[in-house]
Design an enzyme around this catalytic site. Structure first.
Site, short mmCIF file in Angstrom:
data_model
loop_
_atom_site.label_atom_id
_atom_site.label_comp_id
_atom_site.label_asym_id
_atom_site.label_seq_id
_atom_site.Cartn_x
_atom_site.Cartn_y
_atom_site.Cartn_z
CG HIS A 158 -2.11 -0.73 1.25
ND1 HIS A 158 -2.54 -1.45 2.35
CD2 HIS A 158 -3.06 -0.89 0.28
CE1 HIS A 158 -3.70 -2.04 2.05
NE2 HIS A 158 -4.03 -1.72 0.81
CB CYS A 252 -2.80 0.43 8.53
SG CYS A 252 -1.37 0.27 7.52
N1 ARG Z 1 -3.83 -7.31 6.44
C1 ARG Z 1 -4.24 -6.08 5.83
C2 ARG Z 1 -4.19 -6.22 4.32
O1 ARG Z 1 -3.28 -6.85 3.84
C3 ARG Z 1 -3.38 -4.94 6.30
C4 ARG Z 1 -3.83 -3.62 5.79
C5 ARG Z 1 -2.90 -2.51 6.15
N2 ARG Z 1 -3.44 -1.26 5.77
C6 ARG Z 1 -2.81 -0.27 5.20
N3 ARG Z 1 -3.45 0.84 4.98
N4 ARG Z 1 -1.55 -0.38 4.79
O2 ARG Z 1 -5.02 -5.71 3.60
#
Ligand code: ARG
Length: 281
Positions: A158, A252
């Site tokens: 992300h 997050c």
């Molecule tokens: N386990 C989640 C996923 O892989 C973690 C999300 C983390 N969020 C973020 N905004 N980086 O989607």
């Protein structure tokens, strides 16, 4: 924020996750509460979306939507494991005064995890979780400039894992997570760049929740914290190891409803919706 009642590592959709490395639930709850307390101490007011059993990643509310004034572009997750979160986030946002919109048909879009304002520009991470064309269509709908950034490393899936705007001219970043073109785009558009080293990037140094000049991160980011202090920011550390096991950290675990600190639009019309672009995506 979303309380971690049902949080855990129950599937694998990024390289940080391993079902054999389960989160310690009591520790996760304590860490989440200390993050919330740090944000409140920095001046934030925290609203809660109710957690839902069977949706362990719902704690990562950055992925709920992209907020722009009173509009919310609700996410369409790349992975089916998270798709069940969408209606819950949509309902909450609609009930709290936001016009909830879907991302363009056929395109995955993971909200503020991949779309971050710095000044008047929307920086948009694509390839792993969100689609480049979808970002451009969202930019057209909202009437904002979009600069797409290709995310090239699986661990930094992300945009908010490798890039964090602090104010309209300043951002934290980890350059190796972007390709050469993306690095050039960031250097050409953001005057003050605060770089993190690989070890701290892997402690989620870039995944910071920003409230005013306070910058809240996981522990283990002392190099970054020194650079932040030198630049006039107030870094705060909170242990978030149990959430790193799912590939997330401070940023997050939050979604800024009144506009990210670095977003230029939050200055000119707080809470308003003065744009006249109501086209459909
Ligand atoms: N386990 C989640 C996923 O892989 C973690 C999300 C983390 N969020 C973020 N905004 N980086 O989607």
């Amino acid at each position: 924020m979303c309380p971690p009642d049902h949080y855990g590592v129950y599937y694998v959709i990024n390289p940080w996750m391993d079902i054999a490395r389960q989160a310690d639930h009591a520790a996760a709850v304590a860490q989440w509460q200390s993050l919330r307390a740090a944000l409140v101490a920095a001046g934030a007011q925290v609203s809660l979306v109710p957690p839902v059993e069977g949706l362990p990643d719902m704690v990562f509310t950055a992925n709920a939507a992209l907020i722009y004034r009173k509009r919310a572009i609700v996410s369409r997750f790349r992975h089916e494991q998270r798709a069940g979160e969408q209606p819950h986030f949509r309902r909450w946002l609609a009930e709290h005064g936001f016009e909830a919109l879907d991302p363009p048909d056929g395109h995955a879009f993971e909200g503020a995890g991949d779309a971050l304002f710095c000044g008047d520009t929307l920086y948009a991470g694509y390839r792993q979780r969100s689609d480049a064309i979808g970002h451009q269509k969202i930019g057209t709908l909202l009437g904002v400039r979009v600069l797409p950034l290709e995310l090239v490393s699986a661990h930094f899936y992300h945009l908010d894992t490798c890039f964090c705007p602090l104010d309209a001219q300043t951002a934290i970043w980890f350059p190796p997570a972007l390709d050469e073109y993306g690095r050039r785009v960031i250097r050409a558009n953001i005057a003050n760049l605060i770089e993190v080293e690989e070890a701290e990037a892997r402690s989620f140094a870039c995944n910071a929740a920003v409230v005013g000049r306070a910058v809240v991160t996981n522990i283990g980011c002392s190099g970054l914290h020194g650079r932040l202090r030198a630049a006039g920011f107030a870094p705060v550390e909170v242990p978030l190891s149990e959430f790193v096991k799912a590939g997330g950290s401070a940023k997050c675990l939050t979604l800024r409803l009144d506009g990210e600190e670095a977003a230029a639009w939050r200055q000119d019309d707080p809470g308003g919706n003065s744009e006249n672009c109501h086209d459909r995506l």
